[in-house]
Enzyme design. Structure first.
Site, PDB file in Angstrom:
ATOM      1  N   ASP A 183      62.867  76.096 -42.566  1.00  0.00           N
ATOM      2  CA  ASP A 183      61.726  74.891 -41.991  1.00  0.00           C
ATOM      3  C   ASP A 183      62.367  73.687 -41.625  1.00  0.00           C
ATOM      4  O   ASP A 183      61.617  72.865 -41.892  1.00  0.00           O
ATOM      5  CB  ASP A 183      60.913  74.924 -43.130  1.00  0.00           C
ATOM      6  CG  ASP A 183      59.469  74.423 -42.723  1.00  0.00           C
ATOM      7  OD1 ASP A 183      59.101  74.281 -41.598  1.00  0.00           O
ATOM      8  OD2 ASP A 183      58.909  73.979 -43.526  1.00  0.00           O
ATOM      9  N   HIS A 221      54.646  68.687 -34.786  1.00  0.00           N
ATOM     10  CA  HIS A 221      53.313  68.473 -35.258  1.00  0.00           C
ATOM     11  C   HIS A 221      52.529  67.620 -33.788  1.00  0.00           C
ATOM     12  O   HIS A 221      51.520  66.737 -34.163  1.00  0.00           O
ATOM     13  CB  HIS A 221      53.109  67.305 -36.306  1.00  0.00           C
ATOM     14  CG  HIS A 221      53.204  67.887 -37.663  1.00  0.00           C
ATOM     15  ND1 HIS A 221      53.306  67.261 -38.785  1.00  0.00           N
ATOM     16  CD2 HIS A 221      54.098  69.240 -37.979  1.00  0.00           C
ATOM     17  CE1 HIS A 221      53.710  68.182 -39.648  1.00  0.00           C
ATOM     18  NE2 HIS A 221      54.257  69.306 -39.220  1.00  0.00           N
ATOM     19  N   HIS A 242      56.543  79.280 -43.433  1.00  0.00           N
ATOM     20  CA  HIS A 242      55.249  79.097 -43.547  1.00  0.00           C
ATOM     21  C   HIS A 242      54.570  79.684 -42.070  1.00  0.00           C
ATOM     22  O   HIS A 242      55.137  79.403 -41.045  1.00  0.00           O
ATOM     23  CB  HIS A 242      54.769  77.933 -43.997  1.00  0.00           C
ATOM     24  CG  HIS A 242      55.127  76.691 -43.148  1.00  0.00           C
ATOM     25  ND1 HIS A 242      54.059  76.385 -42.130  1.00  0.00           N
ATOM     26  CD2 HIS A 242      55.955  75.780 -43.080  1.00  0.00           C
ATOM     27  CE1 HIS A 242      54.750  75.251 -41.576  1.00  0.00           C
ATOM     28  NE2 HIS A 242      55.895  74.967 -42.176  1.00  0.00           N
ATOM     29  N   GLU A 285      51.048  75.547 -45.921  1.00  0.00           N
ATOM     30  CA  GLU A 285      52.245  74.840 -46.393  1.00  0.00           C
ATOM     31  C   GLU A 285      52.018  73.093 -45.699  1.00  0.00           C
ATOM     32  O   GLU A 285      52.270  72.309 -46.373  1.00  0.00           O
ATOM     33  CB  GLU A 285      53.566  75.136 -45.742  1.00  0.00           C
ATOM     34  CG  GLU A 285      54.859  74.353 -46.310  1.00  0.00           C
ATOM     35  CD  GLU A 285      55.420  73.299 -45.360  1.00  0.00           C
ATOM     36  OE1 GLU A 285      56.299  72.473 -45.467  1.00  0.00           O
ATOM     37  OE2 GLU A 285      54.775  72.961 -44.263  1.00  0.00           O
ATOM     38  N   GLU A 286      51.425  73.339 -44.344  1.00  0.00           N
ATOM     39  CA  GLU A 286      51.114  71.879 -43.793  1.00  0.00           C
ATOM     40  C   GLU A 286      50.149  70.848 -44.528  1.00  0.00           C
ATOM     41  O   GLU A 286      50.024  69.760 -44.274  1.00  0.00           O
ATOM     42  CB  GLU A 286      50.798  72.349 -42.497  1.00  0.00           C
ATOM     43  CG  GLU A 286      51.840  72.817 -41.608  1.00  0.00           C
ATOM     44  CD  GLU A 286      52.949  72.025 -41.418  1.00  0.00           C
ATOM     45  OE1 GLU A 286      52.951  70.875 -41.772  1.00  0.00           O
ATOM     46  OE2 GLU A 286      53.872  72.349 -40.461  1.00  0.00           O
ATOM     47  N   ASP A 289      57.157  74.789 -35.990  1.00  0.00           N
ATOM     48  CA  ASP A 289      57.125  74.438 -37.252  1.00  0.00           C
ATOM     49  C   ASP A 289      55.805  75.368 -37.864  1.00  0.00           C
ATOM     50  O   ASP A 289      54.780  74.699 -37.800  1.00  0.00           O
ATOM     51  CB  ASP A 289      56.899  73.078 -37.469  1.00  0.00           C
ATOM     52  CG  ASP A 289      56.599  72.773 -38.911  1.00  0.00           C
ATOM     53  OD1 ASP A 289      57.041  73.373 -39.810  1.00  0.00           O
ATOM     54  OD2 ASP A 289      56.258  71.229 -39.124  1.00  0.00           O
ATOM     55  N   ASP A 303      51.327  78.705 -41.268  1.00  0.00           N
ATOM     56  CA  ASP A 303      50.138  77.831 -40.711  1.00  0.00           C
ATOM     57  C   ASP A 303      50.845  76.767 -40.067  1.00  0.00           C
ATOM     58  O   ASP A 303      52.157  76.530 -39.848  1.00  0.00           O
ATOM     59  CB  ASP A 303      49.388  76.999 -41.998  1.00  0.00           C
ATOM     60  CG  ASP A 303      50.263  76.116 -42.595  1.00  0.00           C
ATOM     61  OD1 ASP A 303      51.568  76.649 -43.199  1.00  0.00           O
ATOM     62  OD2 ASP A 303      49.822  75.010 -42.882  1.00  0.00           O
TER      63      ASP A 303
END
Length: 412
Positions: free
Chosen positions: A200, A382, A80, A177-178, A143, A82
């Protein structure tokens, strides 16, 4: 694999802001995700991929044609584009630390932000390697831009080395995705793979085919505002009722006190005034029976407090988000076995464990595309302490190449 080439590619991707927005129903949820998607579209064409297509929903698919003269299953790789809205992804300033010495890494001297192995002990696994971090003011975006880097680099390597035999390979880069929407508009039929792998995961060796069952809950508590000097018997403070609800849930069943297969209730947002308080939870459990019991407990807790108060002050809305992919992957466990064999052949110890979260793969598996998850190499996702060892990105890239080769052997 050219190490500097991979570093340059990864740095290019992470410096493009692609933070998604959970509060925007548009698809993709932020316009800036298109910026990276268009860069990747051009890059895939430049390296020689075929059928490169960026659709109206910001899904980018492409094909690496087979170079063998017999049929094998078409395999896919997914990542992903994003980054998480949990922490800013704007103005990422990557820092490359060569030959990591095992000591503290000062991310930001002015703000005294330090990445320390005394707190993040996994760092010590990568002593002597090249570590990429941020300057401590943003997340890094490994990520899942490490996964994107690995897929592009693997495709480029296979194109440049036609002596490596492989079947048809399909790749896809997804938006959002997030914020839980990464698979919502994924066209599985158009993708045309028999199975796929999301790149991922986290640390080197991770191989996952189990994930949480997931739901989101919005708890709304209504009160009544009255002048505090004349409030006796009249004011109803929604925040006080909210605290009763919070404290009624199991105190030890929260993210910071659970691990492995243990589920949790996670209060991630709370907004309140006397008149109304809104609590937002995520509910997680690997076991479906326990997952359903968690949802029931939230509803029962609200009902119990409402009875105590003699009024319907609390309402709970629960929506399922995704489910454990294990049910869909176990019937085709050879797709996990192939990845495990490749890792062992490379001297990587497979870490087969449940995902304490979800990936696009969990939703894709229920859409007819079984999709285990493979390590992408990053840690501390994150947040400001996110980092990735370059050697892990290289190993993940080699795992993709290895899977492409292994499939031609298994299905000859």
């Amino acid at each position: 694999m050219n190490k500097q080439h991979i570093i340059n590619r990864f740095v290019k991707y992470v410096t493009i802001d692609t933070e998604s927005d959970p509060n925007n129903p548009k698809f993709p949820s932020t316009e800036k995700q298109w910026d990276l998607a268009r860069v990747l579209e051009k890059e895939l064409n430049d390296i020689g991929m075929e059928d490169v297509e960026l659709d109206d929903n910001c899904y980018l698919m492409a094909t690496l044609p087979s170079n063998i003269d017999y049929e094998v299953p078409t395999v896919g790789f997914v990542a992903h584009i994003d980054t998480s809205p949990d922490f800013t992804g704007a103005n990422v300033k990557p820092q490359v630390h060569e030959n990591y010495n095992g000591e503290d890494i000062v991310l930001n001297k002015e703000q005294n932000i330090v990445l320390s192995p005394s707190y993040f002990e996994d760092l010590l696994q990568y002593k002597g390697q090249t570590i990429i971090t941020t300057d401590g003011t943003t997340l890094l975006g490994a990520d899942d831009k490490a996964g994107v880097t690995e897929i592009v680099s693997a495709m480029e390597y296979l194109i440049q080395h036609p002596e490596i035999k492989h079947g048809k390979i399909r790749i896809c880069f997804t938006p959002d995705e997030e914020v839980g929407k990464g698979a919502h508009k994924f066209d599985v039929e158009k993708f045309g793979a028999q199975w796929a792998y999301t790149m991922d995961g986290s640390q080197i060796g991770e191989l996952e085919y189990e994930n949480f069952n997931a739901a989101g809950a919005v708890v709304t508590i209504n009160g009544k505002i009255v002048h505090p000097g004349y409030a006796k018997g009249k004011m109803v403070n929604s925040m006080t009722i909210a605290s009763k609800f919070i404290n009624a849930l199991p105190a030890n069943e929260v993210p910071e006190k659970t691990s492995g297969y243990e589920g949790f209730f996670h209060l991630h947002t709370m907004e309140g005034k006397v008149e109304q308080t809104v609590l937002k939870y995520i509910i997680r459990d690997h076991d479906m029976t326990l997952f359903n019991k968690r949802k029931e407990l939230m509803l029962e807790t609200a009902e119990k407090i409402n009875k105590q108060l003699g009024k319907d002050a609390i309402s709970v809305e629960i929506k399922d988000q995704y489910f454990n992919m294990k049910e869909k992957v176990e019937p085709v466990m050879y797709i996990v076995d192939i990845a495990e064999e490749v890792m062992k052949d490379m001297g990587i110890t497979p870490l087969i464990k449940p995902i304490r979260g979800g990936t696009d793969g969990s939703q894709l598996s229920y859409m007819g595309l079984p999709c285990p998850n493979i390590f992408a190499g990053g840690h501390n996702f994150h947040g400001r302490y996110e980092y990735v060892p370059v050697e892990s990105i290289i190993k993940a890239t080699e795992v993709i190449v290895g899977i492409a080769q292994k499939v031609t052997e298994k299905f000859k």
